[in-house]
Design a protein around this motif. Structure first.
Motif, short mmCIF file in Angstrom:
data_model
loop_
_atom_site.label_atom_id
_atom_site.label_comp_id
_atom_site.label_asym_id
_atom_site.label_seq_id
_atom_site.Cartn_x
_atom_site.Cartn_y
_atom_site.Cartn_z
N CYS C 98 -48.75 62.37 -37.70
CA CYS C 98 -47.91 61.17 -37.65
C CYS C 98 -48.68 60.01 -37.03
O CYS C 98 -49.42 60.19 -36.07
CB CYS C 98 -46.64 61.46 -36.85
N ARG C 99 -48.49 58.82 -37.58
CA ARG C 99 -49.19 57.64 -37.10
C ARG C 99 -48.63 57.10 -35.79
O ARG C 99 -49.15 56.14 -35.23
CB ARG C 99 -49.22 56.54 -38.18
N HIS C 100 -47.53 57.67 -35.29
CA HIS C 100 -46.95 57.24 -34.04
C HIS C 100 -47.66 57.94 -32.88
O HIS C 100 -48.60 57.41 -32.32
CB HIS C 100 -45.43 57.54 -34.06
N LYS C 115 -38.69 62.66 -48.87
CA LYS C 115 -39.44 61.85 -47.90
C LYS C 115 -40.05 62.81 -46.89
O LYS C 115 -39.47 63.87 -46.62
CB LYS C 115 -38.52 60.88 -47.13
N LEU C 116 -41.15 62.43 -46.30
CA LEU C 116 -41.77 63.25 -45.25
C LEU C 116 -41.36 62.67 -43.90
O LEU C 116 -41.73 61.54 -43.56
CB LEU C 116 -43.29 63.23 -45.41
N ILE C 117 -40.54 63.43 -43.16
CA ILE C 117 -39.97 62.91 -41.91
C ILE C 117 -40.56 63.65 -40.72
O ILE C 117 -40.47 64.87 -40.63
CB ILE C 117 -38.43 63.07 -41.91
N TYR C 125 -41.97 58.87 -44.02
CA TYR C 125 -43.03 58.45 -44.94
C TYR C 125 -42.66 58.74 -46.39
O TYR C 125 -41.98 59.73 -46.68
CB TYR C 125 -44.33 59.18 -44.60
N GLU C 126 -43.16 57.92 -47.31
CA GLU C 126 -43.04 58.17 -48.75
C GLU C 126 -43.97 59.32 -49.15
O GLU C 126 -44.88 59.66 -48.41
CB GLU C 126 -43.41 56.91 -49.55
N LEU C 127 -43.77 59.84 -50.35
CA LEU C 127 -44.62 60.95 -50.82
C LEU C 127 -46.06 60.51 -51.09
O LEU C 127 -46.94 61.35 -51.29
CB LEU C 127 -44.02 61.58 -52.08
N ARG C 130 -47.02 56.18 -47.49
CA ARG C 130 -46.64 54.91 -46.86
C ARG C 130 -45.49 55.10 -45.87
O ARG C 130 -44.54 55.82 -46.15
CB ARG C 130 -46.23 53.89 -47.92
N LEU C 131 -45.56 54.43 -44.71
CA LEU C 131 -44.47 54.49 -43.73
C LEU C 131 -43.28 53.73 -44.27
O LEU C 131 -43.37 52.55 -44.60
CB LEU C 131 -44.93 53.87 -42.40
N ARG C 132 -42.15 54.40 -44.37
CA ARG C 132 -40.96 53.77 -44.91
C ARG C 132 -40.04 53.30 -43.79
O ARG C 132 -39.42 52.24 -43.88
CB ARG C 132 -40.21 54.79 -45.77
#
Lengths: 413, 413, 413
Positions: C98-100, C115-117, C125-127, C130-132
């Motif tokens: 995760c980018r966080h 979505k990837l949560i 995130y989108e598949l 991209r961070l949604r």
């Protein structure tokens, strides 16, 4: 060298002081820690030496050693300390290492004995550590100067804290800051209803960072979020807060919030905080259904609908409800492993099975800690990636940032 | 570096030669070893290279490989050696590493084979190690110069000793020193009744130090103390000793005590000792009730009421009773782990179930070693403490001091 | 330093670049690798960085993620990569960090999600990475530039390959080299019938070296040797080979053999090979009895009595029979441990239990790999000996020598 290093799946370093200093100095604000702080062996050594061996650490509760000779072990970083009630009812913290050939003296988690006898060669110590007898020693042997080594120990409202440091932070600062807030709970007469240790495969800082913020509460802890307003930022109104605080005073509880932690503490390691916030309507304590799980504590006369976050020193936390207190302690075991030790305190006169049910009492913080263990371990795996880049912290992670800021200063060479 | 170091709960060092030399030179007399000797990786390397790879080590007994092609493995410090009886009934010690691509050849603890065949590519060796066959090799391949490597092997009264050293201490010194004392037991015709390995979570020196002294016998080993006078210093009279020795001669046993061990040995690693002492009245052997547990050994004609401590090389010990012999071997496994291997020998013609009961035979030294394992492991935990300080040794620890004095000289860079 | 190194029973080194260069430069021809290549930590680091993080690695098969949002994890050297089918049916390889705050996002081996949560703080995130969404972030937070990191991914005939390198070897070279040979098997429409991972306590090179030669087949693999002519050098006649190749063409299979591997590859990491050889009469596929174990693959019209060795990149191998394909992948786990992952592909329309039996299908390469695991682990123990000396390689080990020659150049500093 004739050694096998166990391979680690990411990268690991052993940075020198200059490199650590540079990492500390260039750390961007309000950002998660760099990978090296979780994977560098020399930084871990500093964590132990500059933080854990110099901080007040929760060891246990006086109710665990009520009688003369009662003892339990406190263990950290390879050290084992005998917390024992002396002949004069004082509490001593004696290093569990025989002065003869260094054997451990007490081998179980807890026990009771009038003398502490080393099982190897029978050297026998008083409950204050003095050597009383050593068989067959030379005539020239003078036992009078020999005693088990001691570390600092303090008791605050029945909670026992120890400190390995030569000149630890004044415990009086903490005592002065918290005694009034804590007094009505009468924790000195409380008792341990349950105690559990959770082993976490992660560097200890990932565990403390997790404890320090409630940004993850809503996504990860539905059980906690149901009752505790902290999980939703800005959710509770000033009016609700005021209402609860008024009820607090009526219930005999302090309505004061104090917080002198980390860089705001009155000296290194003298952190203390007592911070109150409302629970949602219908919730009077931290439990599965929000209803009482034990008799009211000490002088608390009723449920006020609030709850309290407590901090004592840099790595001991607690939550105080009207009917029970939950004490958290985080300790490093290795670079990659830590322990979260939780103690549940209830009214000293409460009887298990009659006045409280242990499962019900422990439910909320067991389910929450079990979830956190999984979360922290997933975090530990991710931060070892070559692709990990520390991201920005949200407002809801302000306490995590307070911890990080202090931590960076604490371990700076 | 991409490695994970397993955290160790105390401190560990990798000292250079100068630091090790200084530690050795400044060691105070009659005092336990400094922490570093148990926790330093470079010292451990010296332990292996300067002591274990240069010492005679007990591998097993000839009765374990009676027929041509019988073999068992001897393992130490990552090495595996095939102890095998050759076509000419000699005993060879062949390094268990194929000369092709290095595979282990023998994979089980023991076996029997006319040829030693590597299971990887089928390279086949004679029982003396010579390469007999290698399929599909180039025509230019000359197998005549290729053989499994050998290490030194000697047999003393049926006991097989190996030595990895290039120029090991003369085994003749040991043989000359002990043959006469040992002869009447006829261990060359004895047999292995039982063999057991105890894994000990401690540096090997803590195990040897424990074996070397009886200061701990009274507090820790009531079973041993019941029968053996060694457990109480100065307890047995000269008269009792004389009486037993007279009986010894009458029973065909040597009444000599010899001891040329450690710094008193005739050269590094040529240690030997045969030391007799009385058992208390009513005890004729080392057993739960002091009564016989097997037929008399060899040429021994009766129980003389005495017992014997034996040492062969620096790390092999034995106890000889009139009806059985107990052989001890201590080997390092890692800095923090060692093994104690015990072999019980009885008269070669004794039958299990009829002439002896294995449980009864092994009882005393199993219960004693199990207690020692616990003691040594408690010692190992304690000496890692930052608070450990080596203490003074009692007179009853004189042999431990002999070992320490020799050890310090042996590993000095 | 406060660390415990787990002792290793042989010797281990951490060589500097100059020492590694010297070892590489002085390596004798057609000889097994020196001990250090299996026991040196810095060489292992180079293995990971210079070979594994720069090579195309088999990740899985398209049939494992048929629908949008289907994903599985690919893990290597501490990295975890989400192989996911995107909204546009492309296959992405997203770094599972995760980018966080760096948590793993996908925690199980496989799954399906729109979505990837991240389970920690709910970042979504989108598949395509991209961070949604990121809840409660500061107003100044710009999510548009934030996405999960990606690594290279390519699909060859349904087989998915990933590459961590910044500028990986051109996959087109491999595709051009193999597409024609592979096409008739129609692996793009095949399916995974079985997948199994074998953990091997050995350095990965010992596993690849083992896979690379058939000198050990006759002594170690009677099951394989029964049907496959490769096990006996020069055993099959040119006539038999010609005969099989003629049948191959008739069956729709390529009769071409191509091999551009290791130092003969068209650039580092662009290895490919498709090499055919006859099976013995009565054997039409790789199975216990030599008889068919699944329906014919793709466009293959009959059994031709041949079989095929395939290589794709430096560490991915496969065996193609007329009715199934077996894919091998070797990955390092640590200096002393590796994994062999095997995938069995069958015709996409075959039904388990009806058209094939999984046990029967997997029998040959399970029994062979289980034997190899034992062999490789025995090899690993032997090469750590102080007495190990690399021996001469036979003609039948020419491919092992090709691998070694390439390996030495690949990791040379």
């Amino acid at each position: 060298m004739t050694w096998l290093l166990i391979a680690f799946d990411g990268k690991e370093t052993a940075l020198n002081k200059r490199a650590i200093t540079k990492l500390v100095n260039t750390h961007p604000p309000k950002t998660a820690l760099d990978q090296a702080f979780y994977t560098d062996v020399d930084i871990y050594t500093r964590d132990i030496e500059e933080i854990y061996l110099k901080s007040w650490l929760y060891a246990g509760h006086v109710s665990e050693i009520p009688a003369i000779g009662d003892w339990f072990l406190f263990e950290l970083a390879g050290e084992s300390v005998i917390i024992v009630r002396s002949d004069t009812h004082e509490i001593n913290a004696l290093v569990n290492v025989c002065r003869h050939r260094g054997s451990r003296i007490c081998l179980t988690a807890r026990g009771c004995a009038r003398k502490l006898i080393c099982g190897y060669h029978g050297w026998t110590y008083e409950l204050d550590g003095r050597l009383r007898n050593a068989a067959h020693m030379q005539k020239t042997f003078d036992k009078s100067g020999i005693a088990l080594k001691k570390i600092h120990v303090e008791v605050l409202e029945g909670m026992i804290y120890v400190n390995f440091g030569a000149r630890p932070a004044s415990f009086e600062v903490i005592r002065n800051g918290l005694t009034e807030c804590l007094r009505s709970y009468r924790l000195d007469t409380a008792k341990v209803a349950h105690r559990q240790t959770y082993s976490i495969d992660a560097n200890w800082k990932l565990a403390v960072e997790n404890y320090s913020e409630c940004y993850h509460c809503a996504p990860a802890h539905p059980e906690y979020t149901r009752g505790h307003s902290l999980a939703k930022p800005g959710a509770h109104s000033e009016a609700l807060m005021e209402e609860v605080m008024q009820r607090a005073s009526a219930c005999g509880l302090s309505d004061k919030s104090v917080s002198r932690i980390y860089l705001d503490a009155e000296g290194f390691g003298a952190d203390y905080a007592y911070e109150r916030y409302p629970m949602w309507q219908g919730h009077i304590t931290g439990s599965e259904d929000g209803q009482a799980v034990a008799p009211l504590l000490g002088d608390v006369s009723d449920y006020d609908g609030g709850t309290t976050d407590i901090q004592i020193g840099p790595v001991n936390f607690a939550l105080a409800y009207c009917d029970h207190v939950v004490i958290y302690r985080f300790t490093p075991v290795s670079l990659d492993r830590s322990e979260c030790d939780i103690t549940w305190l209830v009214n000293g006169s409460a009887e298990e099975g009659k006045d409280y049910d242990k499962e019900r009492l422990a439910w909320l913080w067991d389910v929450t800690t079990t979830a956190d263990k999984r979360i922290i371990e997933s975090n530990a795996k991710g931060i070892k990636s070559r692709y990990y880049k520390p991201g920005p912290l949200a407002h809801m992670e302000d306490y995590t940032w307070k911890f990080i800021s202090w931590y960076l200063r604490a371990i700076k060479p």
